[in-house]
Design a protein around this motif. Structure first.
Motif, PDB file in Angstrom:
ATOM      1  N   VAL A   1     -10.230   2.303  -2.298  1.00 44.36           N
ATOM      2  CA  VAL A   1     -10.702   0.992  -2.737  1.00 44.36           C
ATOM      3  C   VAL A   1     -12.030   0.747  -2.034  1.00 44.36           C
ATOM      4  O   VAL A   1     -12.080   0.640  -0.804  1.00 44.36           O
ATOM      5  CB  VAL A   1      -9.683  -0.113  -2.395  1.00 44.36           C
ATOM      6  CG1 VAL A   1     -10.218  -1.480  -2.808  1.00 44.36           C
ATOM      7  CG2 VAL A   1      -8.353   0.165  -3.078  1.00 44.36           C
TER       8      VAL A   1
ATOM      9  N   ILE B   1      -8.416   1.861   2.199  1.00 45.76           N
ATOM     10  CA  ILE B   1      -9.018   0.559   1.914  1.00 45.76           C
ATOM     11  C   ILE B   1     -10.284   0.434   2.766  1.00 45.76           C
ATOM     12  O   ILE B   1     -10.208   0.430   3.998  1.00 45.76           O
ATOM     13  CB  ILE B   1      -8.046  -0.598   2.246  1.00 45.76           C
ATOM     14  CG1 ILE B   1      -6.660  -0.332   1.634  1.00 45.76           C
ATOM     15  CG2 ILE B   1      -8.623  -1.922   1.792  1.00 45.76           C
ATOM     16  CD1 ILE B   1      -6.641  -0.271   0.130  1.00 45.76           C
TER      17      ILE B   1
ATOM     18  N   GLN C   1      -0.135  -4.260  -5.921  1.00 49.10           N
ATOM     19  CA  GLN C   1       0.453  -2.967  -5.585  1.00 49.10           C
ATOM     20  C   GLN C   1      -0.631  -1.902  -5.720  1.00 49.10           C
ATOM     21  O   GLN C   1      -1.141  -1.668  -6.816  1.00 49.10           O
ATOM     22  CB  GLN C   1       1.621  -2.641  -6.521  1.00 49.10           C
ATOM     23  CG  GLN C   1       2.632  -3.772  -6.680  1.00 49.10           C
ATOM     24  CD  GLN C   1       3.373  -4.062  -5.399  1.00 49.10           C
ATOM     25  OE1 GLN C   1       4.012  -3.189  -4.819  1.00 49.10           O
ATOM     26  NE2 GLN C   1       3.300  -5.309  -4.939  1.00 49.10           N
ATOM     27  N   ILE C   2      -0.974  -1.280  -4.611  1.00 49.76           N
ATOM     28  CA  ILE C   2      -1.992  -0.226  -4.617  1.00 49.76           C
ATOM     29  C   ILE C   2      -1.292   1.068  -4.253  1.00 49.76           C
ATOM     30  O   ILE C   2      -0.788   1.225  -3.136  1.00 49.76           O
ATOM     31  CB  ILE C   2      -3.116  -0.555  -3.618  1.00 49.76           C
ATOM     32  CG1 ILE C   2      -3.688  -1.943  -3.931  1.00 49.76           C
ATOM     33  CG2 ILE C   2      -4.212   0.496  -3.678  1.00 49.76           C
ATOM     34  CD1 ILE C   2      -4.748  -2.399  -2.964  1.00 49.76           C
TER      35      ILE C   2
ATOM     36  N   PRO D   1      -3.164   4.733   0.051  1.00 51.45           N
ATOM     37  CA  PRO D   1      -4.557   4.365  -0.234  1.00 51.45           C
ATOM     38  C   PRO D   1      -5.450   4.310   1.000  1.00 51.45           C
ATOM     39  O   PRO D   1      -4.982   4.150   2.135  1.00 51.45           O
ATOM     40  CB  PRO D   1      -4.426   2.962  -0.857  1.00 51.45           C
ATOM     41  CG  PRO D   1      -2.993   2.793  -1.199  1.00 51.45           C
ATOM     42  CD  PRO D   1      -2.230   3.643  -0.254  1.00 51.45           C
TER      43      PRO D   1
ATOM     44  N   ILE E   1      -8.986  -7.183  -5.124  1.00 55.90           N
ATOM     45  CA  ILE E   1      -7.822  -6.828  -5.927  1.00 55.90           C
ATOM     46  C   ILE E   1      -7.089  -8.131  -6.253  1.00 55.90           C
ATOM     47  O   ILE E   1      -6.582  -8.803  -5.364  1.00 55.90           O
ATOM     48  CB  ILE E   1      -6.877  -5.863  -5.184  1.00 55.90           C
ATOM     49  CG1 ILE E   1      -7.663  -4.664  -4.620  1.00 55.90           C
ATOM     50  CG2 ILE E   1      -5.759  -5.412  -6.103  1.00 55.90           C
ATOM     51  CD1 ILE E   1      -8.366  -3.831  -5.656  1.00 55.90           C
TER      52      ILE E   1
ATOM     53  N   ILE F   1      -7.217  -8.289  -0.809  1.00 52.30           N
ATOM     54  CA  ILE F   1      -6.118  -7.899  -1.697  1.00 52.30           C
ATOM     55  C   ILE F   1      -5.231  -9.107  -1.921  1.00 52.30           C
ATOM     56  O   ILE F   1      -4.635  -9.639  -0.992  1.00 52.30           O
ATOM     57  CB  ILE F   1      -5.317  -6.727  -1.101  1.00 52.30           C
ATOM     58  CG1 ILE F   1      -6.248  -5.546  -0.820  1.00 52.30           C
ATOM     59  CG2 ILE F   1      -4.193  -6.316  -2.042  1.00 52.30           C
ATOM     60  CD1 ILE F   1      -5.570  -4.377  -0.137  1.00 52.30           C
TER      61      ILE F   1
ATOM     62  N   VAL G   1      -2.813  -1.105  -8.985  1.00 50.90           N
ATOM     63  CA  VAL G   1      -3.980  -0.225  -8.932  1.00 50.90           C
ATOM     64  C   VAL G   1      -3.527   1.194  -8.612  1.00 50.90           C
ATOM     65  O   VAL G   1      -2.893   1.433  -7.585  1.00 50.90           O
ATOM     66  CB  VAL G   1      -4.977  -0.718  -7.862  1.00 50.90           C
ATOM     67  CG1 VAL G   1      -6.223   0.156  -7.865  1.00 50.90           C
ATOM     68  CG2 VAL G   1      -5.353  -2.167  -8.104  1.00 50.90           C
ATOM     69  N   THR G   2      -3.868   2.123  -9.489  1.00 54.78           N
ATOM     70  CA  THR G   2      -3.501   3.526  -9.287  1.00 54.78           C
ATOM     71  C   THR G   2      -4.701   4.459  -9.378  1.00 54.78           C
ATOM     72  O   THR G   2      -4.541   5.673  -9.313  1.00 54.78           O
ATOM     73  CB  THR G   2      -2.435   3.962 -10.314  1.00 54.78           C
ATOM     74  OG1 THR G   2      -2.936   3.732 -11.633  1.00 54.78           O
ATOM     75  CG2 THR G   2      -1.148   3.180 -10.131  1.00 54.78           C
TER      76      THR G   2
ATOM     77  N   LEU H   1       0.887  -1.162   0.000  1.00 51.38           N
ATOM     78  CA  LEU H   1       0.000   0.000   0.000  1.00 51.38           C
ATOM     79  C   LEU H   1       0.924   1.210   0.000  1.00 51.38           C
ATOM     80  O   LEU H   1       1.300   1.733   1.049  1.00 51.38           O
ATOM     81  CB  LEU H   1      -0.920  -0.019   1.229  1.00 51.38           C
ATOM     82  CG  LEU H   1      -1.795  -1.261   1.420  1.00 51.38           C
ATOM     83  CD1 LEU H   1      -2.729  -1.067   2.614  1.00 51.38           C
ATOM     84  CD2 LEU H   1      -2.589  -1.586   0.173  1.00 51.38           C
TER      85      LEU H   1
END
Length: 232
Positions: free
Chosen positions: A139, A121, A132-133, A119, A145, A127, A151-152, A104
């Protein structure tokens, strides 16, 4: 206190079929990482930053899980296995499950001013391993995920994100999603609309091939008749 611990261990057992008892779960690195983080976060909130970091480094040495003392984590958080990194401004809701090698991560603010970089969450998110967030994104609740997804961008509530760069499967979770899916990565479930499209295209190709073969058979007598007329 013991009732809360018992409830937490039971929540872990509900998501992991491996342990045979609560005592076994107490050996999990993710459980110890969360325990040390609670201490570190309390010290961080009290502005005892050095002591918070000290606890954080000891926890990372012991568990191979790095949770910044500033991260905010809700109840029943479960890290299955280790090698996970959670940044300072990350916010994690209740009943979130993270598998190994997840990050994260945060963005580097161009103006050099620290702020919300990691992020958020929401509740009941899963996840998958290696995901990779990155960045101050959200989210949504009950999102999944997939393994190794990057995830961007914000993730809608109930969506399943897969791929690099991650894309949504666009299937509403309530139509097919079970309450819990290991690694957040459906294997046999019809999670991708593309699967239906591929099957439809394959069917159309088979029909076209059959039509071409029929046309070939019909054209052969005419071709033979033309050749016969030419020979005469």
């Amino acid at each position: 206190m013991f009732d809360r611990l018992k409830a937490y261990l039971d929540s872990v057992r509900a998501r992991d079929p491996a342990p045979r008892s609560r005592w076994e779960i107490l050996l999990y690195p993710g459980v110890w990482a969360l325990f040390f983080h609670r201490i570190a976060h309390w010290l961080f909130e009290a502005k005892l930053f050095f002591l918070a970091r000290l606890v954080n480094h000891f926890s990372r040495f012991l568990t191979a899980i790095d949770i910044h003392p500033g991260a905010s984590i809700g109840s029943n958080f479960f890290i299955d296995h280790g090698f996970t990194v959670i940044g300072e401004t990350a916010e994690i809701g209740n009943n979130v499950t993270i598998y190994q090698c997840v990050t994260l991560g945060g963005t580097n603010p161009a103006n050099g001013i620290a702020g919300k970089r990691h992020p958020t969450i929401c509740d009941n998110v899963i996840i998958g391993s290696g995901a990779q967030i990155i960045g101050p994104i959200t989210v949504g609740e009950r999102a999944r995920i997939g393994a190794n997804a990057v995830v961007t961008d914000d993730v809608p509530e109930g969506a399943t994100m897969i791929g690099l760069k991650a894309r949504s499967t666009l299937v509403p979770a309530e139509e097919w999603m079970r309450e819990f899916i290991p690694y957040g990565t459906p294997c046999d479930d019809p999670c991708e609309p593309s699967r239906d499209c591929i099957e439809k295209l394959e069917g159309e190709i088979a029909e076209l091939k059959a039509e071409v073969e029929t046309l070939k058979r019909l054209a052969m007598p005419r071709e033979m008749a033309k050749r016969s007329g030419t020979d005469d």
